[in-house]
Structures are given as structure tokens and as C-alpha cells.
Design an enzyme around this catalytic site. Structure first.
Site, PDB file in Angstrom:
ATOM      1  N   LYS A 207       0.806  -1.221   0.000  1.00  0.00           N
ATOM      2  CA  LYS A 207       0.000   0.000   0.000  1.00  0.00           C
ATOM      3  C   LYS A 207       0.841   1.274   0.000  1.00  0.00           C
ATOM      4  O   LYS A 207       0.426   2.298  -0.547  1.00  0.00           O
ATOM      5  CB  LYS A 207      -0.940   0.013   1.208  1.00  0.00           C
TER       6      LYS A 207
ATOM      7  N   GLU B 118     -10.545   5.262   3.179  1.00  0.00           N
ATOM      8  CA  GLU B 118     -11.110   4.127   3.884  1.00  0.00           C
ATOM      9  C   GLU B 118     -10.019   3.093   4.104  1.00  0.00           C
ATOM     10  O   GLU B 118      -8.980   3.129   3.452  1.00  0.00           O
ATOM     11  CB  GLU B 118     -12.238   3.513   3.054  1.00  0.00           C
TER      12      GLU B 118
ATOM     13  N   SER C 170       1.887  -9.736  -0.686  1.00  0.00           N
ATOM     14  CA  SER C 170       1.564  -8.305  -0.651  1.00  0.00           C
ATOM     15  C   SER C 170       1.663  -7.662   0.719  1.00  0.00           C
ATOM     16  O   SER C 170       1.763  -6.443   0.828  1.00  0.00           O
ATOM     17  CB  SER C 170       0.160  -8.080  -1.222  1.00  0.00           C
TER      18      SER C 170
END
Length: 392
Positions: free
Chosen positions: A87, A109, A376
Site C-alpha cells: 500500500k 477508507e 503483498s
């Protein structure tokens, strides 16, 4: 690339009110302008190197491979990034864009909390206020990330409506953004939402695939036979897939959450069970009822329980360039524990879905074949939840 209206084939676009279209187009113009400047590229690349710790390595999971038999399994170690997941790749880009545009607050969010932590980190770095909306169910499950967000100085808004998970957090954050879209920016956490976000987040995440392709060629002298990644909204997956789209001999597989089973209704397998429709300002495959309203969705992995999916993934499915499969909670937990105890790597529950798929197919492949999994995120945030669930 999408067309000028933001469509990947028939998916994407801007299914939003006209006044918001103008705001989105302003963001697109600013992104197109800034992303081509040497100063922006240099600053972002410098942060990737000295702040995030890129390039993330590729690791040969030798003991896991030996345990399963068959194909060699490799992991792209996005879990080693600063903040513990992929991210941060797009959050830094979005924060720099917000600063360039003179925005006063970044709103977002989060489900599993990884996007929230990464964005709070990026906003602290560039000096912009940050507000994160998170469902109450996810706040309880992902307590370590909630604590990190508070330490980093963001305002955390608990969401108590609906299922109190990711979809409801998106609704809440978008409503707050609409109060002042001129001074606020909504930093979407995946390759979803109205144009330009599916394109923009994809562009920032494409560094994963660029690195992985070059690394695999250098280390193995060939490309992998299969690449795979978990898919909720789809940012880590599209980040890996993009660099391999023209490599026709590489199979591309996205892994969705089957939850408690595809026939139970308690899943978030958008590609497997969804229909074409609109959600959160864009056209995509989604899980909806007969009146077109989003269905409640479920996954043991908070970051995957979203009723839609990125528009480029939808196009790749229709074209047959990528295929999408589903892994249930039980298989996910087994992969989570197996990777932890065989390789000493605790994966995020989201990533464990892709690991589970690799484990399932490896034993059916030959020892000369290879699978590259995008790991990830790391599982710090999930450790207490799993320990409680398994009675460890």
C-alpha cells in the site's frame, strides 16, 4: 491504458454527479501534469529507495517447495516494505499529489488497516492532515494497525453502519469527502472508484511487476510460468500483472476470497459470482441484489471483503488474459500457518489466499516449472486474531 473517459473496455468510467466529474478531471489533469515531471519522479523514486526500502527482493521458498513437491515457489516480498505491505507504493504518490494540488486534508477508507497505516505514514511525511474511516468489525480484528494509525496522528472514524466493514467504510469516507471536494482529496486505497483512480493507483503499484520481471529474469534466466496475487479491489495484483501482460507464456491468476464457501453467500468472490453493474462511481463486476444494491460480503481477510473489483481486472477476465479463482477461509488459514512454520514468514491473511493457491497447484506441476506469488503484506496485524481463532 483506459480511454479518455476512464474506461477499460466497458468497465471503469465516472458514474458520479456532473459537479464531481469536474473535480475528478482536475485530479486527473494534476496527476498527468505532475507524474511526467523529473522532480516528481525523482522524489518518488528517492522515497521508494531510502524510505520504503525498494526494490523488495524475490525469495525462493525452498522448504515450502520441497514440502509440496512439484513447481518451485517464489515470493515477491512486498511484506518487507516500510509499513508492511504494498500500500505504501501508491500512498506516497497520492500524498505527493495532494501536496502538489494544495489540498488541506486526505481522506480514505481502510479494511485490514494496511492502506490506513500507509496513508497516515505518507501524510505524516509530507505534512498533510489525514482522516481514515474504518468499520467497527475491522477495528476490532486489526487492533495493531488501529494503534499505529493513532500514533501516526491520523483521525480515525469508526463506521457502525451496515456490515461495519470495508464497503461501509468506503461509503462513509466518500460522504465526508463530498463535504469539501475542493480542499479535500479522497485517496482511494485500491484500483477502484471513478477515473482517474484505477489508472493512477495502478501506475504507482506497477513498480512491483517492473521489479519482479527484471529480478526473475536476472536470477532465473527466464520468466515464471505462473504469477499470482490476491484480489479484493485488486491493487497489488494489477501492480504485479501489468509488467507481464505481453508475456503470453506467463499464466496470470488472481485469487479471490471464497470465505465460508461460494455456495453459502458468505464470500467476496466478485469475479466468480458477480455481475456487471456500477459501484462507488465506476462500472465493474460486483456482487449485488436484484435491485442493484451491493450485497453484504465476507472474508476472513478484512482487506478483501469488498463487493466490487478494479475495472482493468474485469477487462482482463473478459479477454481471457487473466483468470480468477477463489480460496476459502480454511485454505487461507492453512497457508498462513504453513508459510509461517516452514519458511518463518508470517503472511497477511489477504496474501495467504495467493499462497494457498500456489500450494494447491504446485504439486500438480513439474519441478522445472515456477510460480511467483506476490506476498503483498505481512501478518503482524493478523497474528492475534489467528492465535485466538486457533487457540494458540
Amino acid at each position: 491504458m483506459p480511454d479518455e473517459k476512464g474506461y477499460f473496455g466497458e468497465y471503469g468510467g465516472q458514474v458520479i454527479p456532473p459537479d464531481l466529474v469536474a473535480i475528478m478531471n482536475d485530479i486527473n489533469r494534476a496527476y498527468q501534469e505532475i507524474s511526467k515531471t523529473p522532480s516528481f519522479k525523482d522524489e518518488l523514486n528517492d522515497l521508494y529507495t531510502h524510505y520504503v526500502g525498494r526494490p523488495s527482493p524475490i525469495f525462493y521458498a525452498k522448504r515450502l517447495t520441497e514440502k509440496l513437491g512439484g513447481a518451485k515457489i517464489f515470493l515477491k516480498r512486498e511484506d518487507l516494505n516500510h509499513t508492511g505491505a504494498h500500500k505504501i507504493n501508491h500512498c506516497l504518490g497520492e500524498a505527493l499529489l495532494a501536496r502538489h494540488m494544495g489540498k488541506t486534508k486526505v481522506i480514505a477508507e481502510t479494511g485490514a488497516g494496511q492502506h490506513g497505516v500507509a496513508l497516515a505514514t505518507a501524510c505524516a511525511l509530507v505534512g498533510i492532515d489525514c482522516e481514515i474511516h474504518m468499520g467497527e468489525v475491522d477495528i476490532e480484528k486489526e487492533r495493531p494497525n488501529v494503534t499505529k494509525m493513532k500514533i501516526l496522528g491520523c483521525t480515525l472514524v469508526p463506521v457502525s453502519r451496515g456490515t461495519r466493514t470495508l464497503k461501509d467504510a468506503v461509503d462513509s469516507a466518500f460522504e465526508e469527502y463530498l463535504k469539501d471536494p475542493v480542499n479535500f482529496i479522497y485517496a482511494i486505497g485500491s484500483v477502484v472508484g471513478p477515473h482517474p483512480f484505477p489508472m493512477m493507483v495502478r501506475d504507482f503499484q506497477s513498480i512491483i511487476g517492473k521489479e519482479a520481471r527484471a529480478q526473475f529474469l536476472e536470477e532465473q534466466g527466464r520468466l515464471p510460468d505462473v504469477i499470482t496475487a490476491c484480489v479484493g479491489g485488486g491493487s497489488n495484483a494489477i501492480g504485479l500483472f501489468t509488467a507481464f501482460l505481453d508475456d503470453e507464456l506467463v499464466d496470470i491468476v488472481g485469487v479471490e476470497p471464497a470465505g465460508r464457501g461460494l455456495e453459502t453467500g458468505e464470500h467476496a468472490a466478485t469475479m466468480s459470482k458477480g455481475v456487471k453493474g456500477a459501484l462507488h462511481g465506476f462500472e465493474c463486476y460486483n456482487l449485488q441484489d436484484q435491485s442493484g444494491e451491493p450485497l453484504p460480503v465476507y472474508s476472513i481477510a478484512s482487506g478483501l471483503d469488498y463487493p466490487g473489483v478494479g475495472p482493468q481486472h474485469c477487462l482482463l477476465k473478459d479477454l481471457g488474459r487473466a483468470k480468477y479463482v477463489a480460496i476459502d477461509d480454511e485454505e487461507c488459514i492453512d497457508a498462513f500457518m504453513t508459510l509461517s512454520r516452514v519458511e518463518g514468514i508470517i503472511p497477511a491473511l489477504e496474501s495467504a489466499h495467493a499462497v494457498a493457491y500456489a500450494m494447491k497447484i504446485a504439486k500438480k506441476m513439474s519441478s522445472n516449472e515456477t510460480i511467483l506469488v506476490n506476498l503483498s503484506g505481512r501478518g503482524d496485524k493478523d497474528a492475534d486474531f489467528i492465535a485466538d481463532k486457533l487457540g494458540l
